[in-house]
Design an enzyme around this catalytic site. Structure first.
Site, PDB file in Angstrom:
ATOM      1  N   GLY A  12       1.467  -1.981   2.404  1.00  0.00           N
ATOM      2  CA  GLY A  12       1.826  -1.238   1.200  1.00  0.00           C
ATOM      3  C   GLY A  12       2.281   0.190   1.437  1.00  0.00           C
ATOM      4  CE1 TYR A 153      -8.079   1.847  -6.891  1.00  0.00           C
ATOM      5  CE2 TYR A 153      -7.186   2.680  -8.951  1.00  0.00           C
ATOM      6  CZ  TYR A 153      -7.035   2.396  -7.607  1.00  0.00           C
ATOM      7  OH  TYR A 153      -5.848   2.692  -6.964  1.00  0.00           O
TER       8      TYR A 153
END
Ligand code: NAD
Length: 255
Positions: A12, A153
């Site tokens: 990524g 998160y």
């Protein structure tokens, strides 16, 4: 040319950052779980220590920059892992390399945070406070108890951004710079896993930036290039949103 350590280098955003930096002629120390120059698990204290030691050995205790990309998303196997990798995997790794960065004369770092971190600015979750206090056991426990990967998160990205901004004050006095990039949705395996997840897929699909698309990893790597360059010599402690306008859409009045 510089020697630069990149965590999360295998996939990524981290992989795109490595492509950019390598093309510019820099020497890279790639850090990831496997198939890297430094294979280490940043979710555990022992793994982080190993990552620091191996990075110091690879750079001979003199490092020009760190780009901290390694992270896990809301589909991580456990909620506690989000805290371990996204906060402590960044803060302890950077702390361990601070003197090597100082030795280069003007060390720099970029932390890949997230636009999700700004969702928690008004009322940070107690697990964010535990992270910032360096209390990993408590942060891990609160994260597991919450059973809420989205909250963990957001808390991890809020806390790691605050960590970076606090550090940038100390670092600035040593002639070093530390900035944070807050990406919006970026087309990577992490993003795809969220889209494909029965719990989060619909919300992720519907949370679209004003520009009507997700970003691509090269667009985040472009920001890293800038923040490591002399063109940003007076940029320190900043949060650079590369998000197609997502943060402005959610909280235009807060900056
Ligand atoms: P990715 O899954 O493609 O890459 C993450 C990398 O981190 C992988 O190579 C993985 O092996 C590594 N990693 C994970 N856990 C690790 C551990 N315990 N120890 C060492 N390495 C580990 O994801 P990405 O989207 O490129 O994410 C990079 C960063 O960008 C993350 O911090 C993520 O939170 C952040 N981010 C991503 C998006 C997005 O939409 N993709 C948006 C905002 C922020």
């Amino acid at each position: 040319m510089s020697t630069i350590a990149v965590t999360g280098a295998a996939s990524g955003i981290g992989a795109a950052v490595c492509r950019h930096l390598e093309a510019a002629g820099h020497t890279l120390i790639r850090v990831d779980l496997r198939d890297a120059d430094v294979n280490a698990d940043l979710s555990s204290a022992a793994g982080r220590q190993a990552a620091v030691e191996q990075t110091l050995s690879a750079c001979n205790n003199r490092l020009d920059a760190v780009v901290a990309c390694a992270g896990v998303g809301v589909t991580a196997p456990s909620v506690g892992l989000i805290v371990g990798v996204n906060y402590f995997g960044v803060s302890e790794y950077l702390d361990g390399l601070e003197d090597a960065l100082a030795a280069s004369g003007n060390g720099k770092a970029v932390i890949i945070g997230s636009v999700a971190g700004s969702h928690m600015v008004a009322t940070p979750h107690p697990m964010a406070a535990a992270m910032l206090e360096g209390d990993e056991a408590k942060a891990y426990q609160l994260a597991e108890e919450s059973a809420n990967p989205s909250a963990a998160y957001a808390a991890s990205k809020y806390a790691v951004t605050v960590f970076g901004r606090r550090k940038s004050v100390e670092w600035g006095k040593r002639g070093m710079r530390l900035n944070i990039i807050a990406p919006g949705a970026v087309e990577t395996p992490l993003h795809k896993a969220s889209l494909d997840d029965a719990r989060f897929g619909e919300a992720v699909k519907n949370f679209v930036a004003p520009m009507g698309r997700a970003g691509v990893p090269d667009e985040i790597a472009d920001g890293v290039d800038f923040l490591l360059s002399d063109q940003s010599a007076f940029v320190n402690g900043s949060v650079l949103f590369i998000d197609g306008g997502m943060d402005a859409m959610v909280r235009a009045n807060t900056f």
